[in-house]
Design a protein around this motif. Structure first.
Motif, PDB file in Angstrom:
ATOM      1  N   ASN A  30      65.062  36.167  81.956  1.00  0.00           N
ATOM      2  CA  ASN A  30      64.874  37.346  81.894  1.00  0.00           C
ATOM      3  C   ASN A  30      66.240  37.719  81.541  1.00  0.00           C
ATOM      4  OD1 ASN A  30      62.297  38.418  83.389  1.00  0.00           O
ATOM      5  ND2 ASN A  30      63.095  37.027  84.404  1.00  0.00           N
ATOM      6  N   ALA A  31      66.576  38.568  80.169  1.00  0.00           N
ATOM      7  CA  ALA A  31      67.662  38.931  79.536  1.00  0.00           C
ATOM      8  C   ALA A  31      68.387  39.983  80.596  1.00  0.00           C
ATOM      9  CB  ALA A  31      67.640  39.531  78.238  1.00  0.00           C
ATOM     10  N   GLN A  32      67.563  40.775  81.053  1.00  0.00           N
ATOM     11  CA  GLN A  32      67.892  42.164  81.753  1.00  0.00           C
ATOM     12  C   GLN A  32      67.375  41.682  83.111  1.00  0.00           C
ATOM     13  OE1 GLN A  32      67.557  45.812  79.890  1.00  0.00           O
ATOM     14  NE2 GLN A  32      69.794  45.678  79.844  1.00  0.00           N
ATOM     15  N   LYS A  41      66.264  42.330  86.758  1.00  0.00           N
ATOM     16  CA  LYS A  41      66.354  43.260  87.523  1.00  0.00           C
ATOM     17  C   LYS A  41      65.962  42.525  89.019  1.00  0.00           C
ATOM     18  CE  LYS A  41      64.723  48.033  89.089  1.00  0.00           C
ATOM     19  NZ  LYS A  41      64.016  48.910  88.573  1.00  0.00           N
ATOM     20  N   ARG A  46      69.092  47.150  91.208  1.00  0.00           N
ATOM     21  CA  ARG A  46      70.226  46.202  90.666  1.00  0.00           C
ATOM     22  C   ARG A  46      69.711  45.392  89.594  1.00  0.00           C
ATOM     23  NH1 ARG A  46      75.186  48.596  91.845  1.00  0.00           N
ATOM     24  NH2 ARG A  46      75.042  49.528  93.591  1.00  0.00           N
ATOM     25  N   PHE A  47      70.717  44.883  88.702  1.00  0.00           N
ATOM     26  CA  PHE A  47      70.401  43.870  87.797  1.00  0.00           C
ATOM     27  C   PHE A  47      71.065  42.650  88.212  1.00  0.00           C
ATOM     28  CE2 PHE A  47      68.914  47.635  85.576  1.00  0.00           C
ATOM     29  CZ  PHE A  47      67.920  47.102  84.724  1.00  0.00           C
ATOM     30  N   ARG A  87      73.151  38.832  87.668  1.00  0.00           N
ATOM     31  CA  ARG A  87      73.617  37.712  86.592  1.00  0.00           C
ATOM     32  C   ARG A  87      73.989  36.872  87.443  1.00  0.00           C
ATOM     33  NH1 ARG A  87      78.865  41.164  85.104  1.00  0.00           N
ATOM     34  NH2 ARG A  87      79.673  39.236  85.488  1.00  0.00           N
TER      35      ARG A  87
END
Length: 258
Positions: free
Chosen positions: A200-202, A204, A212-213, A215
């Motif tokens: 997933n590029a973003q 969540k 929140r997202f 990384r």
């Protein structure tokens, strides 16, 4: 303590930021080690208090509770300092002006401290201490001033926010490689959450309602998380033992009635 950007070459600012991040990480690690040791001390003090309560040494139990409250203040400050150092390490960018790191860290410290309740009696560690002592002679009964349903709430209070991984469905205590989101503090199985983020590029947070997202570099396995999970395992064993004792007691009563 002050710093400014390195005027020699274009790599000065990135280099300085990298040094800051590394230094902050080392300081956080040292603070985490201290926090872990303090958690172990809290558990030891709780066990001693339970033994004293069994011997009806109420005065000594009260003294120990006061000591826990004093230590909690130091424990909280240490967690705020860790958060402040981590925040500065993640966001600091050298500029043309000299940086007053003492003021910068103090401002971050007060920001974290200002968002939290400082009343030790409301802290989960203190509540767990009192419940452990109360249950010596009043197992299954609510503490004074609390309703029956509050027993479940306080027994489950922890800094771990979710009890199962939202992706694997496994209980937190059974995860092979537990990791925690730095921003939202939710816990996941490492393999599952890293795969989720990479797809997933973003990405969540998969916990329902969490905004929140995520990384990959902000999902970590910190030593404190492992200590907290072990505390959850220990608490589960204690609850299981108490249930078994209660079941045996009920069986004995039924046999006497027969």
């Amino acid at each position: 303590m002050a710093s400014t950007s390195d005027p020699r070459g274009g790599g000065g600012v990135p280099a300085a930021s990298g040094v800051m991040t590394t230094s902050a990480s080392m300081l956080c690690s040292e603070n985490q080690s201290l926090i872990i040791e303090m958690r172990k001390v809290f558990n030891m003090m709780k066990e001693i208090a339970v033994d004293l309560e069994r011997e009806n040494e109420s005065a000594k139990v009260n003294e120990l509770e006061n000591t826990v409250a004093e230590l909690l203040a130091t424990y909280e400050d240490c967690t705020y300092q860790t958060s402040a150092i981590e925040s500065v390490g993640n966001t600091y960018q050298p500029g043309a002006e000299l940086t007053d790191f003492k003021k910068l860290l103090n401002d971050e410290f007060m920001k974290f401290k200002g968002n939290k309740s400082s009343a030790p009696q409301n802290h989960p560690i203190m509540r767990q201490f009192r419940e452990a002592v109360w249950n010596v002679h009043h197992s299954g009964q609510p503490m004074p001033g609390e309703e029956q349903e509050d027993i479940v709430m306080t027994n489950n209070q922890s800094t771990i926010l979710n009890i199962t991984c939202p992706l694997s469905g496994k209980p937190i205590t059974e995860l092979a490689e537990p990791v925690r989101g730095v921003d939202c503090m939710h816990v996941y199985e490492k393999k599952a959450i890293m795969g989720y983020i990479s797809r997933n590029a973003q990405a969540k947070c998969p916990i329902t309602g969490c905004p929140r997202f995520l990384r990959q570099d902000k999902v970590v396995s910190d030593p404190l998380l492992l200590v907290e999970i072990e505390e959850m395992r220990s608490m589960s064993k204690e609850n299981m033992t108490a249930t078994l004792v209660e079941d045996f007691t009920m069986t004995d009563d039924e046999e006497e009635e027969d």
